[in-house]
Motif scaffolding. Sequence first.
Motif, short mmCIF file in Angstrom:
data_model
loop_
_atom_site.label_atom_id
_atom_site.label_comp_id
_atom_site.label_asym_id
_atom_site.label_seq_id
_atom_site.Cartn_x
_atom_site.Cartn_y
_atom_site.Cartn_z
N GLY A 201 22.92 -45.18 -5.43
CA GLY A 201 24.02 -45.25 -4.59
C GLY A 201 25.01 -43.86 -4.83
O GLY A 201 25.79 -43.54 -3.89
N ILE A 202 24.73 -43.25 -5.76
CA ILE A 202 25.21 -41.77 -5.74
C ILE A 202 25.03 -40.95 -4.64
O ILE A 202 25.77 -40.34 -3.93
CB ILE A 202 24.98 -41.27 -7.56
N VAL A 203 23.58 -40.85 -4.46
CA VAL A 203 23.45 -40.19 -3.36
C VAL A 203 23.76 -40.56 -1.86
O VAL A 203 24.47 -39.90 -1.07
CB VAL A 203 21.71 -40.03 -3.05
N ALA A 204 24.00 -41.85 -1.75
CA ALA A 204 24.35 -42.69 -0.34
C ALA A 204 25.93 -42.33 -0.33
O ALA A 204 26.38 -41.97 0.54
CB ALA A 204 24.22 -44.14 -0.51
N GLY A 205 26.61 -42.41 -1.68
CA GLY A 205 27.96 -42.18 -1.57
C GLY A 205 28.27 -40.64 -1.15
O GLY A 205 29.33 -40.37 -0.42
N SER A 206 27.52 -39.86 -1.61
CA SER A 206 27.74 -38.26 -1.58
C SER A 206 27.49 -37.98 -0.16
O SER A 206 28.30 -37.12 0.52
CB SER A 206 26.63 -37.76 -2.37
N ILE A 207 26.43 -38.61 0.39
CA ILE A 207 26.24 -38.48 2.13
C ILE A 207 27.22 -38.84 2.97
O ILE A 207 27.69 -38.07 3.74
CB ILE A 207 24.75 -38.97 2.50
N ILE A 208 27.77 -39.92 2.45
CA ILE A 208 28.81 -40.44 3.57
C ILE A 208 30.26 -39.71 3.15
O ILE A 208 31.06 -39.55 4.17
CB ILE A 208 29.20 -42.09 3.03
N SER A 209 30.33 -39.55 2.01
CA SER A 209 31.76 -38.75 1.60
C SER A 209 31.70 -37.27 2.35
O SER A 209 32.55 -37.08 2.97
CB SER A 209 31.99 -38.72 0.25
N TRP A 210 30.47 -36.78 1.84
CA TRP A 210 30.49 -35.30 2.69
C TRP A 210 30.44 -35.23 4.16
O TRP A 210 31.18 -34.64 4.68
CB TRP A 210 29.18 -34.72 2.09
N ALA A 259 22.62 -33.77 9.86
CA ALA A 259 21.05 -34.02 9.72
C ALA A 259 20.36 -33.18 8.67
O ALA A 259 19.83 -33.88 7.96
CB ALA A 259 20.33 -33.85 10.95
N LEU A 260 20.58 -31.87 8.48
CA LEU A 260 20.26 -31.07 7.66
C LEU A 260 20.73 -31.58 6.11
O LEU A 260 20.00 -31.52 5.22
CB LEU A 260 20.33 -29.63 7.74
N VAL A 261 22.09 -31.76 6.11
CA VAL A 261 22.79 -32.13 4.81
C VAL A 261 22.16 -33.47 4.30
O VAL A 261 21.78 -33.79 3.21
CB VAL A 261 24.18 -32.12 4.97
N THR A 262 22.11 -34.58 5.16
CA THR A 262 21.59 -35.90 5.13
C THR A 262 20.00 -35.63 4.34
O THR A 262 19.83 -36.30 3.22
CB THR A 262 21.66 -36.70 6.19
N ILE A 263 19.27 -35.16 5.02
CA ILE A 263 18.06 -34.76 4.64
C ILE A 263 17.77 -34.31 3.29
O ILE A 263 17.11 -34.65 2.34
CB ILE A 263 17.11 -34.04 5.52
N SER A 264 18.63 -33.26 2.99
CA SER A 264 18.43 -32.25 1.83
C SER A 264 19.12 -33.25 0.53
O SER A 264 18.34 -33.30 -0.48
CB SER A 264 19.60 -31.03 1.92
N LEU A 265 19.91 -33.96 0.87
CA LEU A 265 20.64 -34.82 -0.01
C LEU A 265 19.63 -36.11 -0.44
O LEU A 265 19.43 -36.66 -1.70
CB LEU A 265 22.07 -35.35 0.17
N GLN A 266 19.12 -36.48 0.53
CA GLN A 266 17.80 -37.50 0.20
C GLN A 266 16.69 -36.97 -0.48
O GLN A 266 16.14 -37.64 -1.38
CB GLN A 266 17.36 -38.18 1.57
N ILE A 267 16.28 -35.55 -0.27
CA ILE A 267 15.42 -35.29 -1.04
C ILE A 267 15.86 -34.91 -2.43
O ILE A 267 14.92 -35.01 -3.30
CB ILE A 267 14.81 -33.68 -0.39
N VAL A 268 16.90 -34.76 -2.59
CA VAL A 268 17.51 -34.34 -3.95
C VAL A 268 17.45 -35.72 -4.75
O VAL A 268 16.88 -35.70 -5.94
CB VAL A 268 18.99 -33.58 -3.84
#
Length: 277
Positions: A201-210, A259-268
Amino acid sequence: MAGRFASGSLSARFGRPVVVLVLGLTLLFLTLPVVLTFVSSFATQWVGPLPSGPPTLTHWRDVIVGTGVGADVSVGSSLAYSAGLALAGVVINLVVGVPIAYAVARYDFVGRDWVNVFAILPLAPGIILGIAFLRSYPSISSSGIALVIGYSLLKAPYMVMAVQSSFQSMDLQQLEESARALGASWPRTFLTVIVPNAKAGIVAGSIISWTLAAAEFNFSYIVYSRGTPPLSIFLFNNITNASFLNASAAVSVFFLLIALVTISLQIVGNRGMIRRT
């Protein structure tokens, strides 16, 4: 009886293909503008229904180097500035939003419903919040600080809702009691047990918020006045004052960034944001 059997046979034979067809058409409808925009950014011209001519990097050069609209500002500087502002807003949302989501999901207290309502509903549209900042805080309204605060306020509901969903899917009381029984303090329990279990949830929220903060236009347009423009303002200037092909290159830069930020946050998130101890 025969009618029901025939209906069931038709549903079994054609139901799945129809669903797949509808999903495919919907996906095509949504992605076609993005694909055409990206392709046209490399086109020499667009005459007729489709871009044409040999591929060229001229439009990308105009946008990236800054030889087009707003030649004194390159997309790199605007992108870095806007990415930093959006990231700062996400950090604020993490520090404030995660504890709020935890408290609402874990405890039953007076005013809990009101806290939940205000946490998941935007306080005001971007344009209203921008005007309020201009009137209430004129000394900081044109600075990056105002943009960071505005981004965090506007996108906080997405962080809270995403993290709250993760917390509600867990047995928080059992996790806490187990960790405390093993001698962990409450802060250590929260940071090393509760938060890592809510990383999805934290990663999903970070991706959406960013993503939404980096693309926020209404608030940025009202508050921004000088200096390096946020990415949304930079794109707006290129889209409204440049040729369509240059505008396509500017928009394509944003697509790639997201796309790059989303992939990076998912990897993290997959590797684990917080090392368990």
